[in-house]
Design an enzyme around this catalytic site. Sequence first.
Site, PDB file in Angstrom:
ATOM      1  N   HIS A 106       0.831  -1.202   0.000  1.00 57.09           N
ATOM      2  CA  HIS A 106       0.000   0.000   0.000  1.00 57.09           C
ATOM      3  C   HIS A 106       0.868   1.255   0.000  1.00 57.09           C
ATOM      4  O   HIS A 106       0.563   2.229  -0.690  1.00 57.09           O
ATOM      5  CB  HIS A 106      -0.909   0.010   1.232  1.00 57.09           C
ATOM      6  CG  HIS A 106      -1.983  -1.024   1.201  1.00 57.09           C
ATOM      7  ND1 HIS A 106      -3.321  -0.714   1.249  1.00 57.09           N
ATOM      8  CD2 HIS A 106      -1.925  -2.378   1.119  1.00 57.09           C
ATOM      9  CE1 HIS A 106      -4.038  -1.826   1.211  1.00 57.09           C
ATOM     10  NE2 HIS A 106      -3.203  -2.849   1.130  1.00 57.09           N
ATOM     11  N   HIS A 153       4.447 -13.707  -7.443  1.00 54.13           N
ATOM     12  CA  HIS A 153       3.173 -14.040  -6.798  1.00 54.13           C
ATOM     13  C   HIS A 153       2.011 -13.312  -7.465  1.00 54.13           C
ATOM     14  O   HIS A 153       0.856 -13.557  -7.135  1.00 54.13           O
ATOM     15  CB  HIS A 153       3.227 -13.681  -5.319  1.00 54.13           C
ATOM     16  CG  HIS A 153       3.328 -12.205  -5.058  1.00 54.13           C
ATOM     17  ND1 HIS A 153       4.292 -11.406  -5.643  1.00 54.13           N
ATOM     18  CD2 HIS A 153       2.586 -11.375  -4.281  1.00 54.13           C
ATOM     19  CE1 HIS A 153       4.130 -10.160  -5.233  1.00 54.13           C
ATOM     20  NE2 HIS A 153       3.106 -10.111  -4.408  1.00 54.13           N
ATOM     21  N   TRP A 195      -0.401  -6.844  -7.576  1.00 61.21           N
ATOM     22  CA  TRP A 195      -0.575  -5.851  -8.636  1.00 61.21           C
ATOM     23  C   TRP A 195       0.648  -4.964  -8.811  1.00 61.21           C
ATOM     24  O   TRP A 195       0.996  -4.591  -9.935  1.00 61.21           O
ATOM     25  CB  TRP A 195      -1.817  -4.999  -8.390  1.00 61.21           C
ATOM     26  CG  TRP A 195      -2.131  -4.102  -9.560  1.00 61.21           C
ATOM     27  CD1 TRP A 195      -2.137  -2.741  -9.582  1.00 61.21           C
ATOM     28  CD2 TRP A 195      -2.467  -4.514 -10.894  1.00 61.21           C
ATOM     29  NE1 TRP A 195      -2.461  -2.271 -10.838  1.00 61.21           N
ATOM     30  CE2 TRP A 195      -2.671  -3.354 -11.670  1.00 61.21           C
ATOM     31  CE3 TRP A 195      -2.619  -5.766 -11.505  1.00 61.21           C
ATOM     32  CZ2 TRP A 195      -3.015  -3.399 -13.016  1.00 61.21           C
ATOM     33  CZ3 TRP A 195      -2.962  -5.803 -12.850  1.00 61.21           C
ATOM     34  CH2 TRP A 195      -3.156  -4.632 -13.584  1.00 61.21           C
ATOM     35  N   GLU A 199       4.931  -3.640 -12.522  1.00 57.85           N
ATOM     36  CA  GLU A 199       6.370  -3.478 -12.727  1.00 57.85           C
ATOM     37  C   GLU A 199       6.876  -4.420 -13.813  1.00 57.85           C
ATOM     38  O   GLU A 199       7.737  -4.049 -14.622  1.00 57.85           O
ATOM     39  CB  GLU A 199       7.103  -3.707 -11.403  1.00 57.85           C
ATOM     40  CG  GLU A 199       6.876  -2.581 -10.397  1.00 57.85           C
ATOM     41  CD  GLU A 199       7.364  -2.920  -9.004  1.00 57.85           C
ATOM     42  OE1 GLU A 199       8.083  -3.933  -8.865  1.00 57.85           O
ATOM     43  OE2 GLU A 199       7.028  -2.185  -8.057  1.00 57.85           O
ATOM     44  N   GLY A 238      -5.974 -13.597  -2.710  1.00 59.16           N
ATOM     45  CA  GLY A 238      -6.368 -12.220  -2.975  1.00 59.16           C
ATOM     46  C   GLY A 238      -6.477 -11.932  -4.458  1.00 59.16           C
ATOM     47  O   GLY A 238      -6.897 -12.773  -5.259  1.00 59.16           O
ATOM     48  N   ASP A 239      -6.071 -10.723  -4.841  1.00 57.89           N
ATOM     49  CA  ASP A 239      -6.131 -10.321  -6.246  1.00 57.89           C
ATOM     50  C   ASP A 239      -5.110 -11.050  -7.107  1.00 57.89           C
ATOM     51  O   ASP A 239      -5.189 -11.004  -8.340  1.00 57.89           O
ATOM     52  CB  ASP A 239      -5.929  -8.806  -6.361  1.00 57.89           C
ATOM     53  CG  ASP A 239      -4.536  -8.383  -5.917  1.00 57.89           C
ATOM     54  OD1 ASP A 239      -4.098  -8.824  -4.831  1.00 57.89           O
ATOM     55  OD2 ASP A 239      -3.881  -7.601  -6.631  1.00 57.89           O
TER      56      ASP A 239
END
Length: 510
Positions: free
Chosen positions: A19, A358, A361, A366, A381-382
């Site tokens: 974050h 993994h 995002w 990147e 998760g996402d």
Amino acid sequence: MGSEALVHVFLVSFPGQGHVNPLLRLGKRLAAKGLLVTFSTPESIGKQMRKASNITDEPAPVGEGFIRFEFFEDGWDEDEPRRQDLDQYLPQLELIGKDIIPKMIRKNAEMGRPVSCLINNPFIPWVSDVAESLGLPSAMLWVQSCACFCAYYHYYHGLVPFPSEAEPFIDIQLPCMPLLKYDETPSFLYPTTPYPFLRRAILGQYGNLDKPFCILMDTFQELEHEVIEFMSKICPIKTVGPLFKNPKAPNSVRGDFMKADDCLEWLDSKPPQSVVYISFGSVVYLTQKQVDEIAFGLLQSGVSFLWVMKPPHKDAGLELLVLPDGFLEKAGDNGRVVQWSPQEQVLAHPSVACFVTHCGWNSTMESLTSGMPVVAFPQWGDQVTDAVYLVDVFKTGVRMCRGEAENRVITRDEVEKCLLEATVGPKAVEMKQNASKWKAAAEAAFSEGGSSDRNIQAFVDEVRARSVAITGKSTANGVALDLAEKSAEINGKVDLVETKTNGKVELVEA
């Protein structure tokens, strides 16, 4: 900081590496456009950032503006283990934040730095409540893909069927997205997710979506065009990615929690496109058995590798993972294992051939922006949704696993097969070509006049327009009443404005 006042935006970040990095990158972009940016997060993280990134209390010049840091205490001792439990930590952070952030805003106004806008990232939607209470506009930076934003939005509002306990294996069809299998939607939405607190944390933002005047996204128009267009009709979205590419920002202004190991000299000694880079981010924790299989798969493949193995947080209650006996000796100079790396520089290095990731995002953006093919190793998760896009939509990767829902260990033979597929042969060439196309598209988006650059400029212009003059008691810096009481000699209405000569807050007669 110069004689001319700068419009001031105040960034509040949830204290997680995934974050902090994108929000700080956004801050540097805004500063480069001529704003004063204050970045804030709990002191427990601020201490790590100072140590790892040499952050100081002095404003750092970035382009035409400046960025500075203000950290705050979250009310718990430095070694408090409850920080690892979001069910306990998020309410504590909200309780403290709603009290201390307004005080920080008022203090900045008293120091001649009135704040014109608050920006937060997911997990702390209450920041927009604070902004509203102060009469300030607010914005939110979404740190996942627009596809995931769309998935969470439709789940929150019950607009399409998702897997449930009664129907756990149904496919999900979302607007402007490929058909997702039950284990390809963000895993926090699974009916059997072991992380219900993360589902609550993410969905909390959707209850406050009417408050931010803008939802900024670390993606770019050309990457997710259809779903961005669809969701932009529902929410005030501006794509501003890839945020990590910012030529005007000094490298010293970073948000790492750990100091990176110096591995670039080792990469310099390797032939072009010969090294596999392996990193599973800041929070993914593998089993010892899986680490062993990856290690043996690397040895079987014969590829050179740079492997990031971050030790678990001391309060996480996780065992320290170890490499198999004799692994480093067998690898010799063919491999290097580090605790943390300068990932942006590693992915841009000509010696690196592919990225075992993994699929978080940040790492996804990147890799695309660096033109780097990937081996997708999502966990939860996402990440599982991002892997679908990397492999099936962007076509820059091969899939090593489907995620935690598989509930199995990926064998060394599977590891070897994927590594070779991504580094040699026609599939590797095709992936590299596709990755290079996305790199060019990303560079066009963030270059001057590109789609993301235009959106950032439009956002800056809107913040400036909203901060031209703040009138009466409904002041955006929350201190007009105090200042007005101290200026009783002024009769009539009192206006609070930011001067263009010294940046100070002044009261003038209306």
